[in-house]
Design an enzyme around this catalytic site. Structure first.
Site, PDB file in Angstrom:
ATOM      1  N   ASP A  34       2.456   2.506   2.429  1.00  0.00           N
ATOM      2  CA  ASP A  34       2.664   3.184   3.780  1.00  0.00           C
ATOM      3  C   ASP A  34       3.953   2.841   4.684  1.00  0.00           C
ATOM      4  OD1 ASP A  34      -0.146   3.999   3.376  1.00  0.00           O
ATOM      5  OD2 ASP A  34      -0.694   2.391   4.807  1.00  0.00           O
ATOM      6  N   CYS A  38      -2.421  -2.576   7.996  1.00  0.00           N
ATOM      7  CA  CYS A  38      -1.730  -1.501   8.647  1.00  0.00           C
ATOM      8  C   CYS A  38      -1.564  -2.096   9.998  1.00  0.00           C
ATOM      9  CB  CYS A  38      -3.181  -0.263   8.740  1.00  0.00           C
ATOM     10  SG  CYS A  38      -3.382   0.250   7.115  1.00  0.00           S
ATOM     11  N   CYS A  83       0.771  -1.152  -0.009  1.00  0.00           N
ATOM     12  CA  CYS A  83      -0.019  -0.099   0.024  1.00  0.00           C
ATOM     13  C   CYS A  83       0.807   1.335  -0.032  1.00  0.00           C
ATOM     14  CB  CYS A  83      -0.939   0.078   1.088  1.00  0.00           C
ATOM     15  SG  CYS A  83      -0.064  -0.133   2.747  1.00  0.00           S
TER      16      CYS A  83
END
Length: 326
Positions: free
Chosen positions: A56, A130, A54
């Site tokens: 991140d 996450c 992603c």
């Protein structure tokens, strides 16, 4: 523009209030410098981790005392709001723990701590990665402090990153509970319950192992093992009739007939042969036979002789056997 407008009301409601609060007002966001560490007589560890899936990234700061206890911690997160909330909770769970204990914190611990109530997930399934990123940066920091590789803390192949479920666990659960579907694997282990990338190829993240393949291969292993065990039991005369394959059942029935029935039929100028064996929906085992020689057309073949054959097979092999002449 409000978050509800950006995300859509229903999607925003998929995030717990704790997640929403930490998205906007993270408690542990910040930086710890080497000067601060020196002034407090503590060791500074700075670990970075990025999630390729992603884009991140998170940076974790630990201040550790001489007893390996994490006295203070901060983070910087580069990514979505869920990454910020997960990192913030991850830091909170680390505080006050020894490094050796902090590395035991999993992504599921982070997600669970962000729930408003125990039965409602804190984030949508596709955002579980996450909390995995938060878990991985802990391993990175602990490895730096203890002089190890992050892989040293992972002694098994992880199939489902979201739920941190290993290949060994999935195979063991399939075997122990005789699981036959991916849905059953998910119910037992939570693997595949979140982003679903580990279920089969084609998800948002390519995986080395997929549940569909693990289930297929493990079921094949189970069948092969069952065949080996049955062969060993058969050679020792220990295999139960119900556990035999169709071929083994035919051989077992033939053996009983040779020893107990066929000599009697031959004395009267007759004989018999097994045509087929079928297991019925009402748990019976139907044995279809054909009379030969003098037995063919004999009225007793459908009464006394038939009842005697059936009774002997039931006594020697299984009570649910039925004999049907054709």
């Amino acid at each position: 523009m409000s978050k509800d407008t950006l995300l859509g009301g229903s999607l925003w409601e998929a995030y717990s209030k704790k997640v929403q609060q930490r998205m906007d007002n993270p408690t542990h966001l910040g930086v710890i410098t080497q000067e601060e560490a020196d002034s407090r007589g503590l060791k500074l560890i700075v670990a970075d981790y990025g999630a390729e899936a992603c884009g991140d990234a998170v940076r974790l700061y630990w201040l550790i005392d001489s007893n390996d206890i994490i006295i203070d911690a901060k983070f910087k997160s580069f990514g979505c709001g869920t990454a910020i909330a997960s990192s913030d909770m991850m830091v909170e769970l680390c505080l006050g723990k020894k490094v050796q204990d902090a590395v035991k914190i999993t992504n599921l611990d982070v997600e669970f701590a962000l729930r408003d109530d125990p039965d409602s997930p804190a984030v949508p399934g596709q955002k579980m990665h996450c909390s995995v990123m938060a878990y991985d940066v802990i391993k990175k920091a602990a490895a730096m402090y203890l002089g190890k590789n992050p892989e040293d803390f992972e002694d098994e192949i992880i199939v489902c990153e979201c739920a941190r479920v290993s290949l060994g666990t999935i195979k063991e659960v399939i075997k122990l509970n005789d699981l036959k579907t991916v849905e059953e694997i998910t119910n037992y282990t939570k693997a595949g319950a979140f982003c679903k990338s580990c279920i089969k190829p084609g998800g948002h993240e390519e995986r080395e192992y997929y549940l569909v393949d693990i289930l297929r291969d493990t079921r094949l292993e189970m069948e092969a093992e069952s065949v080996r065990e049955n062969a060993a039991k058969l050679s020792l005369g220990e295999l139960g009739f119900a556990d035999m394959t169709t071929v083994q059942k035919v051989k077992a029935i033939d053996k009983v007939i040779d020893e107990n029935i066929r000599p009697m039929l031959i004395m009267d100028g007759g004989n018999m042969e097994i045509i087929d064996i079928k297991e019925t929906n009402d748990s019976h085992i139907d044995v279809y036979i054909r009379y030969l020689g003098a037995c063919n057309g004999c009225a007793s073949g459908y009464s006394g002789t038939l009842f005697a054959i059936e009774a002997i097979l039931q006594e020697k092999l299984a009570e649910n056997i039925r004999v049907l002449p054709i």
